[in-house]
Design a protein around this motif. Structure first.
Motif, short mmCIF file in Angstrom:
data_model
loop_
_atom_site.label_atom_id
_atom_site.label_comp_id
_atom_site.label_asym_id
_atom_site.label_seq_id
_atom_site.Cartn_x
_atom_site.Cartn_y
_atom_site.Cartn_z
N ASN A 41 4.71 -2.95 1.00
CA ASN A 41 5.78 -2.16 0.38
C ASN A 41 7.04 -3.00 0.19
O ASN A 41 7.71 -2.89 -0.84
N CYS A 42 7.37 -3.85 1.15
CA CYS A 42 8.52 -4.74 1.01
C CYS A 42 8.31 -5.66 -0.19
O CYS A 42 9.23 -5.83 -1.01
N LYS A 45 8.94 -3.86 -3.34
CA LYS A 45 10.38 -3.67 -3.58
C LYS A 45 11.01 -4.96 -4.10
O LYS A 45 11.85 -4.93 -5.01
N ARG A 48 9.96 -5.46 -7.74
CA ARG A 48 10.73 -4.57 -8.62
C ARG A 48 12.15 -5.08 -8.80
O ARG A 48 12.68 -5.11 -9.92
N TYR A 60 8.98 1.78 -8.90
CA TYR A 60 8.46 1.38 -7.59
C TYR A 60 6.95 1.58 -7.54
O TYR A 60 6.22 0.73 -7.02
N ARG A 64 4.24 -1.26 -6.77
CA ARG A 64 3.25 -1.13 -5.70
C ARG A 64 1.84 -1.28 -6.24
O ARG A 64 0.99 -1.88 -5.59
#
Length: 98
Positions: A41-42, A45, A48, A60, A64
């Motif tokens: 997930n980091c 981010k 993005r 997002y 992902r």
């Protein structure tokens, strides 16, 4: 090393990292957070944020999907397991120190 070559190498390293994550679906995000301080997930981010800093709009969820190789909800349903109480406690302890 010229900038173009450096960028190509960095892009290849990113693709290799994403492929490695894909080959290790058994490794849960909470475990990565506890050990390395970042997870899929980091990375999504960061992907993005870098796209948007270059004027490329990406959600997002789209970021992902790039990192997970499929929609996040699908990945979560197929591969995410319940975190152990120990992993949850370690994560909370780490958050308290951040």
């Amino acid at each position: 090393m010229d900038q173009k070559t450096q960028t190509e190498i960095e892009a290849a390293a990113f693709r290799r990292l994403v492929a490695h994550f894909d080959s290790r679906k058994d490794v849960q995000n909470i475990d990565m957070m506890n050990l390395a301080g970042f997870c899929r997930n980091c990375l999504s981010k960061w992907y993005r944020a870098e796209a948007e800093s270059r004027g490329v709009e990406i959600s997002y969820d789209q970021a992902r999907e790039r990192v997970y190789g499929m929609p996040y909800d699908e990945w979560k349903a197929q591969f995410q397991t319940e975190a152990s109480p120990e992993a949850k406690a370690a994560f909370e302890k780490q958050k308290a120190h951040d």
